[in-house]
Design an enzyme around this catalytic site. Structure first.
Site, PDB file in Angstrom:
ATOM      1  N   ASP A 257       0.866  -1.181   0.000  1.00  0.00           N
ATOM      2  CA  ASP A 257       0.000   0.000   0.000  1.00  0.00           C
ATOM      3  C   ASP A 257       0.898   1.225   0.000  1.00  0.00           C
ATOM      4  O   ASP A 257       2.133   1.105  -0.055  1.00  0.00           O
ATOM      5  CB  ASP A 257      -0.957  -0.004   1.214  1.00  0.00           C
ATOM      6  CG  ASP A 257      -2.302   0.666   0.910  1.00  0.00           C
ATOM      7  OD1 ASP A 257      -2.299   1.894   0.702  1.00  0.00           O
ATOM      8  OD2 ASP A 257      -3.338  -0.022   0.892  1.00  0.00           O
TER       9      ASP A 257
ATOM     10  N   HIS B 182     -12.826  -0.364  -8.416  1.00  0.00           N
ATOM     11  CA  HIS B 182     -14.027   0.488  -8.377  1.00  0.00           C
ATOM     12  C   HIS B 182     -13.713   1.938  -7.984  1.00  0.00           C
ATOM     13  O   HIS B 182     -14.534   2.817  -8.154  1.00  0.00           O
ATOM     14  CB  HIS B 182     -15.124  -0.119  -7.481  1.00  0.00           C
ATOM     15  CG  HIS B 182     -14.806  -0.197  -6.020  1.00  0.00           C
ATOM     16  ND1 HIS B 182     -15.552  -0.955  -5.149  1.00  0.00           N
ATOM     17  CD2 HIS B 182     -13.823   0.358  -5.271  1.00  0.00           C
ATOM     18  CE1 HIS B 182     -15.035  -0.829  -3.934  1.00  0.00           C
ATOM     19  NE2 HIS B 182     -14.005  -0.050  -3.986  1.00  0.00           N
TER      20      HIS B 182
HETATM   21  N1  LIG Z   1      -1.556   4.418  -5.816  1.00  0.00           N
HETATM   22  C1  LIG Z   1      -1.807   3.528  -4.878  1.00  0.00           C
HETATM   23  N2  LIG Z   1      -0.987   2.478  -4.696  1.00  0.00           N
HETATM   24  C2  LIG Z   1      -1.224   1.553  -3.735  1.00  0.00           C
HETATM   25  N3  LIG Z   1      -2.328   1.589  -2.910  1.00  0.00           N
HETATM   26  C3  LIG Z   1      -3.173   2.614  -3.079  1.00  0.00           C
HETATM   27  C4  LIG Z   1      -2.965   3.627  -4.051  1.00  0.00           C
HETATM   28  N4  LIG Z   1      -3.998   4.509  -3.964  1.00  0.00           N
HETATM   29  C5  LIG Z   1      -4.816   4.072  -2.994  1.00  0.00           C
HETATM   30  N5  LIG Z   1      -4.320   2.934  -2.455  1.00  0.00           N
HETATM   31  C6  LIG Z   1      -4.920   2.118  -1.393  1.00  0.00           C
HETATM   32  O1  LIG Z   1      -6.032   1.441  -1.916  1.00  0.00           O
HETATM   33  C7  LIG Z   1      -6.811   0.968  -0.814  1.00  0.00           C
HETATM   34  C8  LIG Z   1      -8.283   1.034  -1.209  1.00  0.00           C
HETATM   35  S1  LIG Z   1      -9.347   0.424   0.030  1.00  0.00           S
HETATM   36  C9  LIG Z   1      -9.141  -1.324  -0.179  1.00  0.00           C
HETATM   37  C10 LIG Z   1      -8.284  -1.949   0.891  1.00  0.00           C
HETATM   38  C11 LIG Z   1      -8.245  -3.467   0.845  1.00  0.00           C
HETATM   39  N6  LIG Z   1      -7.800  -4.003  -0.437  1.00  0.00           N
HETATM   40  C12 LIG Z   1      -9.584  -4.076   1.181  1.00  0.00           C
HETATM   41  O2  LIG Z   1     -10.275  -4.563   0.312  1.00  0.00           O
HETATM   42  O3  LIG Z   1      -9.951  -4.059   2.348  1.00  0.00           O
HETATM   43  C13 LIG Z   1      -6.470   1.875   0.373  1.00  0.00           C
HETATM   44  O4  LIG Z   1      -5.820   1.101   1.355  1.00  0.00           O
HETATM   45  C14 LIG Z   1      -5.519   2.907  -0.237  1.00  0.00           C
HETATM   46  O5  LIG Z   1      -4.541   3.386   0.651  1.00  0.00           O
END
Ligand SMILES: Nc1ncnc2c1ncn2[C@@H]1O[C@H](CSCC[C@H]([NH3+])C(=O)O)[C@@H](O)[C@H]1O
Length: 392
Positions: free
Chosen positions: A259, A300
């Protein structure tokens, strides 16, 4: 007064509810039936309701801040007088909030001036549910309020950029929502607590409860291709890696959550078997040849052009015929979309200038990025699906 056609619609809904319920052996553990009953009961409520009922969000937020849900779960019945004393709020305010919450099923009125908990009260004491309500109130509601003005000013067009949509309009920023939240004290932390529990609510199964992880992923792990089994891209605080380890303690291969630094650097109490890595998914994927790359609740959030960049960065790290891409996301049906899913599509529109996608939209996106869809898995009910893909 209800017209004849309205009352026959209401009667039809009631009989559909009865038939659906009596056809299920165990309503609470049958997600398809639960989702159908929920939709029918919403339609029934709407058919009986006059369109003048509001004020719900504020009551939930205020009750949470006053700890009324916790207090009712700790001891029941409780009087409004004692709840006012303990919470420090004026008695009249507690009375007005609680009687509204009772009308919504969030608490139960047991007697005049006495309240107890319902199943919803208990859910409202869960840490992630509370964080979700706070996120909704503080991050979503301002954009929801401003969105009609945003659309008025932009000619009623869908936003095309994550830095220039209703959220930025409401917040007065040019930052994307994650960067903006990372600058507001506590906001990103609260968001991550919300995400950690999103799929742990009693009502809905997590993906690894119904998707055959062992057969589709774990059994095929081959250390000669790469040392990682599971790479959670945009994985937040690593909760999905931990869930996998709890379920499959003997699984082979390494796990990592990737992340942005403001999430990764803030992680505490992570299972030591889960690695953490700062990685921006708009840049090339540093872990090559993993068995599975997981993108849950990511696509999304983004416009299609950014999704194409994210996918291209993963494709070049994946081994054809071995590595799998697993996209954990709502997959919209063509008709009868459950309200939860269409509302989450609107949330993505308002917060991220993003969108939920249908089967054909996912297929088009993936094929355009050089992947083939192996299978689109969807659970019963209104839960999220898994789009399983490989590189061509
Ligand atoms: N450019 C980026 N690179 C990596 N992570 C990111 C980026 N932009 C947003 N995020 C992360 O994307 C995530 C979206 S929320 C989803 C979190 C997790 N996959 C779940 O399903 O519970 C958040 O933790 C953000 O910090």
């Amino acid at each position: 007064m209800a017209t004849n056609s309205q009352s026959s619609h209401t009667t039809t809904l009631i009989s559909k509810l009865q038939t659906t319920a009596s056809n299920s052996q165990n309503i609470e553990h049958d997600e398809a039936t639960r989702a159908t009953l929920l939709q029918l009961s919403r339609e029934l409520t709407a058919s009986l309701q006059a369109p003048d009922e509001g004020g719900a969000f504020m009551c939930v937020r205020l009750a949470d801040e006053l700890r009324l849900f916790d207090l009712l779960c700790e001891q029941s019945p409780r009087t409004t007088v004692s709840l006012a004393e303990i919470s420090g709020a004026e008695h009249g305010l507690v009375v007005r909030v609680l009687r509204t919450l009772a009308g919504m099923g969030f608490v139960a009125q047991l007697d005049s001036g006495e309240y107890g908990p319902t199943a919803v009260t208990r859910q409202m004491t869960m840490r992630s549910v509370r964080a979700g309500d706070k996120f909704f109130h503080e991050e979503s509601l301002p954009s929801v309020r401003q969105a009609p003005e945003y659309f008025r000013q932009n000619g009623r067009r869908l936003p095309r950029s994550m830095t220039d949509g209703p959220y930025q309009f409401a917040e007065g920023t040019g930052d994307d929502p994650f960067t903006w939240m990372s600058k507001k004290p506590g906001a990103m932390e609260n968001f991550n607590v919300f995400m950690q529990g999103l799929f742990g609510t009693p009502a809905r199964l997590g993906w690894s409860d119904w998707y055959p992880v062992k057969e589709q992923v774990l059994d095929g792990f081959d250390a000669t291709k790469g040392e990682f089994c599971f790479v959670d891209v945009g994985g937040g605080k690593g909760h999905e890696c931990e869930t996998l380890l709890r379920k499959y303690p003997d699984m082979k291969g390494k796990l990592v959550t990737q992340d942005l630094p403001f999430v990764i650097d803030d992680i505490q109490d992570l299972d030591p078997r889960v690695e953490k890595m700062n990685h921006d998914f708009t840049k090339p994927q540093p872990i090559k040849g993993a068995r599975a790359y997981f993108l849950q609740n990511i696509l999304h959030n983004w416009a299609t052009s950014v999704c194409e960049t994210i996918l291209a960065n993963l494709k070049s790290a994946m081994v054809p015929g071995y590595s799998k891409l697993l996209i954990g996301n709502i997959v919209l049906a063509d008709t009868d979309v459950p309200l939860r899913q269409s509302l989450l599509d609107i949330s993505m529109l308002v917060l991220h200038s993003g969108q939920q996608r249908s089967r054909s939209e996912f297929t088009e996106l993936l094929e355009g990025a050089g992947f083939k869809v192996v299978k689109i898995w969807v659970p019963p009910g209104d839960g999220d699906g898994i789009v399983e893909a490989e590189v061509v």
